[in-house]
Write a protein that holds these residues in place. Structure first.
Motif, short mmCIF file in Angstrom:
data_model
loop_
_atom_site.label_atom_id
_atom_site.label_comp_id
_atom_site.label_asym_id
_atom_site.label_seq_id
_atom_site.Cartn_x
_atom_site.Cartn_y
_atom_site.Cartn_z
N PRO A 43 0.91 -1.14 0.13
CA PRO A 43 -0.04 0.02 0.01
C PRO A 43 0.89 1.39 0.13
O PRO A 43 0.58 2.38 -0.44
CB PRO A 43 -0.85 -0.03 1.31
N PRO A 56 -10.95 8.23 1.10
CA PRO A 56 -10.50 6.84 1.29
C PRO A 56 -11.00 5.75 0.43
O PRO A 56 -10.23 4.74 0.15
CB PRO A 56 -10.71 6.69 2.82
N SER A 60 -8.77 2.74 -1.33
CA SER A 60 -9.15 1.26 -1.27
C SER A 60 -9.45 0.84 -2.33
O SER A 60 -9.33 -0.40 -2.51
CB SER A 60 -10.28 1.35 -0.20
N THR A 61 -10.29 1.29 -3.33
CA THR A 61 -10.51 0.81 -4.59
C THR A 61 -9.29 0.36 -5.30
O THR A 61 -9.20 -0.71 -5.88
CB THR A 61 -11.27 1.62 -5.36
N LEU A 63 -6.53 -0.26 -4.10
CA LEU A 63 -5.58 -1.21 -3.29
C LEU A 63 -6.18 -2.63 -3.73
O LEU A 63 -5.62 -3.46 -4.31
CB LEU A 63 -5.77 -1.12 -2.03
#
Length: 80
Positions: A43, A56, A60-61, A63
């Motif tokens: 990450p 965020p 997160s998408t 990641l």
């Protein structure tokens, strides 16, 4: 046992190992945290590629897409 022995080289080696507590622990149970460190580096590397995410959820998408094999959504609008 090495510290209680009368052999000076064994005592020196045992005192050396006392300074490095991870070595005897690894010999007793050979587990290291290299995999966890590698998982944490992914990450960080992704966030360095494109800093300044607006939310965020976007991060997160990204990641999930890079690490989880998530396919990017198709857009209805086709750019010319």
């Amino acid at each position: 046992m090495a510290m209680e022995s009368q052999l000076r080289p064994m005592q020196e080696f045992a005192s050396l190992l006392e300074g490095h507590r991870g070595v005897p622990a690894y010999l007793e149970l050979p587990i290291d945290n290299g995999l966890v460190k590698a998982m944490n580096a992914n990450p960080k590397a992704i966030s360095m590629r494109a800093p300044g995410y607006r939310s965020p959820a976007v991060f997160s998408t990204l990641l999930l897409r890079c690490l989880g094999g998530l396919q990017m959504p198709t857009f209805r609008h086709q750019f010319a």
